[in-house]
Structure formats: C-alpha cells, structure tokens
Design a protein around this motif. Structure first.
Motif, short mmCIF file in Angstrom:
data_model
loop_
_atom_site.label_atom_id
_atom_site.label_comp_id
_atom_site.label_asym_id
_atom_site.label_seq_id
_atom_site.Cartn_x
_atom_site.Cartn_y
_atom_site.Cartn_z
N LEU A 111 0.84 -1.19 0.00
CA LEU A 111 0.00 0.00 0.00
C LEU A 111 0.88 1.24 0.00
O LEU A 111 1.74 1.40 0.88
N LEU A 112 0.65 2.12 -0.97
CA LEU A 112 1.47 3.33 -1.13
C LEU A 112 0.57 4.56 -1.19
O LEU A 112 0.06 4.91 -2.27
N PRO A 113 0.31 5.21 -0.05
CA PRO A 113 -0.53 6.41 -0.06
C PRO A 113 0.08 7.48 -0.95
O PRO A 113 1.24 7.87 -0.76
N GLN A 114 -0.68 7.96 -1.94
CA GLN A 114 -0.13 8.88 -2.93
C GLN A 114 -0.04 10.31 -2.40
O GLN A 114 0.80 11.09 -2.84
N GLN A 115 -0.93 10.68 -1.49
CA GLN A 115 -0.95 12.06 -1.02
C GLN A 115 -0.18 12.24 0.28
O GLN A 115 0.00 13.34 0.76
N GLU A 116 0.24 11.14 0.88
CA GLU A 116 0.91 11.22 2.17
C GLU A 116 2.38 11.55 1.97
O GLU A 116 3.07 10.94 1.19
N GLN A 117 2.83 12.56 2.67
CA GLN A 117 4.24 12.90 2.63
C GLN A 117 4.68 13.29 4.03
O GLN A 117 4.04 14.11 4.69
N ILE A 118 5.76 12.70 4.49
CA ILE A 118 6.26 13.01 5.82
C ILE A 118 6.81 14.43 5.82
O ILE A 118 7.61 14.79 4.94
N PRO A 119 6.37 15.29 6.77
CA PRO A 119 6.96 16.64 6.87
C PRO A 119 8.47 16.53 7.03
O PRO A 119 8.97 15.63 7.73
N PHE A 120 9.17 17.43 6.38
CA PHE A 120 10.62 17.31 6.34
C PHE A 120 11.23 17.29 7.74
O PHE A 120 12.19 16.55 7.99
N HIS A 121 10.67 18.06 8.67
CA HIS A 121 11.25 18.11 10.01
C HIS A 121 11.06 16.81 10.78
O HIS A 121 11.67 16.60 11.81
N GLN A 122 10.19 15.90 10.27
CA GLN A 122 9.98 14.61 10.91
C GLN A 122 10.71 13.47 10.21
O GLN A 122 10.46 12.30 10.46
N LEU A 123 11.63 13.82 9.32
CA LEU A 123 12.32 12.81 8.52
C LEU A 123 13.12 11.84 9.38
O LEU A 123 13.13 10.63 9.15
N SER A 124 13.79 12.36 10.39
CA SER A 124 14.60 11.53 11.28
C SER A 124 14.10 11.71 12.71
O SER A 124 13.55 12.76 13.07
N LEU A 125 14.31 10.68 13.54
CA LEU A 125 13.94 10.78 14.95
C LEU A 125 14.73 11.90 15.63
O LEU A 125 14.21 12.57 16.52
N PHE A 126 15.96 12.12 15.17
CA PHE A 126 16.81 13.16 15.75
C PHE A 126 16.98 14.30 14.75
O PHE A 126 17.52 14.09 13.65
N PRO A 127 16.52 15.51 15.08
CA PRO A 127 16.53 16.64 14.14
C PRO A 127 17.92 16.99 13.60
O PRO A 127 18.05 17.46 12.47
#
Length: 361
Positions: A111-127
């Motif tokens: 399953l690949l949600p097409q509209q879902e995109q992780i906000p850039f600031h949440q890319l890694s557990l550690f900013p």
C-alpha cells in the motif's frame, strides 16, 4: 445507469479499506491446504484479519490481477502489477506481487498512499540528522547512497529530500524508478521499462542529455548502472541512489565489486547513509497499544540513520583498501541505544535490529 457490484469486488474493497484505515503497509493473501489467510502488516508484525474458503480466494486473486492488467490465466510464474484507487477520499497506490506456491497462488499487495508525505522536520527521529541530510544536497555534484533493507523507508527519505531541495534551491530533479511508487509534481519521474528498452543504464544515459541538476536512480543493482551513475557524478551532476547493503560501509565495498575503481569512488562519493525504521514507545501505553489507543496507527515509527561522510568516509575508503586507519562515526547500534536511553524507542527494537545488523555484516 445501474452499476452491479459483485460480491468478490465488495470483499476486495473491504480488505483494501480495512488495511488503509489501520495504516497497514502490506496485505498478505496466503493460501493454505483447506482455506486462505488474509493478513496485514502493521509496523513489524503480521496481523491476521480474516479466513476465506479456497474457491473464494482464487476468485479474489483473479479479481485483483484483472484490475491490475495482469494475466489471470497464468498461475505458474510470478507476476507484478499496479493499481491506483481511492479509499476514503485518499488516493492509494497498490503494488501487486503474485507467487506460485505448493498450495496455489499467493498475493502480496504493498500500500502506497499517494498524497501522504512526511513533513521534512519529521524525517529523522533526531533533528540534527535531518539538518545534516539536507546539507548534503547543497553539493553541486557527487554521489550520495542510501542503504538499508527493503521497507526501511529509503524511498520516502529520498523523496522528502528531493521535494525540499526542489523548492529551496530551484533545481531540475529527474528520477529513474522501477516502479514509480508515488507521483510528485515537483520532480520529473521516468519509469524503467525493460521491454521497451528503458533499462536503468539506458534511462540514465538519456537523462544526462535532459539538463538535470539532480538525478535520483531508484537502485544501483549492477555494474553498468554503477559506472554510469559515477560517470554522471563526475560530469557535474548530483546523483542520489539506493543500495541493499547492511550498513553504510558495505556500499563502499559494493561499488568496488561493481568495477568502479578506487580513484573514481574517492572523487565522487560524498556520503553513505544506512537507515532503519524503529517502533516508538507509546506516550499513553506501557506495553503494546490496544486498537482503542489514541496513538494507535499514529507516531508509531520513525527513521534512524548512520551517516558516513567527510573524514570518516575518507578513513573508511582507506580501510577498504587495506590501510590501517582509525575512524569513528555513530553507528545504527549507537543511535538506537541513544533512542532507548531517552525513552523514545522500544527496548525490543535493539534486539530485533541490532542483532540483525551485527550478525549479517
């Protein structure tokens, strides 16, 4: 006009909707001797959802194959297909894979949600790691490789970075993928089609004539692709790609195995990352979340990285050539330990991920 929806179509829609609402990543339709089991993958676990009679399973798989333009009469060889559908007002991409087994044909749907995109600031557990990854994209040319096992979030990371750099630095970004998992307007996406002669190697050669600033190659999987990717990096392009190696250091050795000489590796390779998806501790539950927990299906996973760049990368390349050089960079093991100590990551993740990471490197 009266639309007649068959019972098998209703069942298929119910399975897809159930998986989507539970934020599953995969659906497994597994044939057994007397019946068929339908499971969904949530985080790192397979959860049974329902059991179907044998004949109903065959019709269900045939329905999915027909919808994805696959050959419904062929059950002796593996097949792949794709569907885009709408679930609860959200576009969902489905990537289908069939596999013949001793108990008939099985089907797995990614399953690949097409509209879902992780906000850039949440890319890694550690900013701090997020900032380091974005800083890498300021390079005008070179090669950056993202490693990790299947399902570790490499593609999501790549697209978050590419979208961010396309808006910040106004660069022409072209991707070469097999298959295109999500559609993005900010980048030009090219689909690998080996039947039409568009292999990774041929597609990459064509992209170089299309005035790109950044090239994303879905995967470096053979010597020809590796050499063209390195050549593109040498001629003034920033090339991003993935490899299936266990850790960051493994990508350095893999490039050399593909016939890229050490001088070219040293001149082009900017950084290598290794990535894992970890399950986070729930802020409300002490143990496993129940389906009624507020955070169930949210904030459940995050990415952790090890990054090999700069002096540490130079030292690693010297070590790969047999020179005895000391280098230290924060490995996946150390990052997960830090997350557990801070209470972010479940302790069980250390055994699941670090044991695999250590015993296979």
């Amino acid at each position: 006009m009266l639309l007649i929806v068959s019972a098998i179509e209703i069942l298929a829609n119910r399975i897809i909707t159930d998986a989507t609402r539970n934020q599953a990543t995969d659906i497994h339709i597994v044939p057994r001797k007397k019946d068929t089991l339908v499971q969904i993958r949530l985080t790192n676990k397979l959860i049974p959802r329902l059991t179907l009679p044998k004949d109903e399973c065959d019709r269900l798989i045939s329905h999915f194959k027909f919808t994805a333009n696959m050959d419904i009469g062929e059950r002796r060889r593996p097949q792949n297909g794709a569907i885009v559908c709408e679930v609860d007002g959200q576009l969902m991409g489905l990537r289908l894979s069939t596999l013949p087994s001793n108990n008939r044909e099985s089907l797995v749907i990614r399953l690949l949600p097409q509209q879902e995109q992780i906000p850039f600031h949440q890319l890694s557990l550690f900013p701090s790691m997020t900032r380091k990854l974005l800083a890498l994209l300021k390079h005008a040319h070179g090669l950056i490789i993202f490693t990790g096992p299947t399902g570790s979030g490499k593609t999501t990371t790549l697209y978050s970075l590419l979208n961010e750099t396309a808006h910040l630095f106004h660069r022409n970004v072209i991707t070469l993928e097999d298959p295109i998992e999500k559609n993005y307007d900010s980048v030009l996406q090219v689909q690998v089609n080996e039947k039409a002669g568009v292999t990774y190697a041929a597609g990459l050669k064509a992209i170089l004539r299309h005035d790109p600033d950044i090239i994303m190659v879905g995967e470096i999987r053979d010597a020809e692709t590796a050499k063209i990717a390195v050549r593109a990096a040498l001629t003034g392009h920033l090339v991003l790609s993935t490899m299936h190696t266990r850790n960051a250091l493994g990508a350095v050795y893999r490039l050399h195995e593909f016939g890229v000489n050490w001088l070219e590796v040293e001149q082009t390779l900017i950084a290598v990352t290794a990535q894992r998806l970890v399950e986070l501790t729930c802020p409300f539950c002490k143990e496993e979340c129940s389906p009624y927990c507020y955070s169930y299906g949210r904030w459940k996973r995050a990415s952790v990285f090890e990054l090999l760049s700069g002096r540490n990368l130079s030292a690693a390349m010297k070590a790969a050539k047999g020179v005895n050089v000391e280098s230290h960079y924060r490995t996946i093991k150390e990052v997960i330990k830090k997350g557990i100590a801070l209470g972010y990551i479940k302790e069980s993740e250390y055994e699941r991920l670090v044991y695999d990471h250590e015993t296979t490197t």
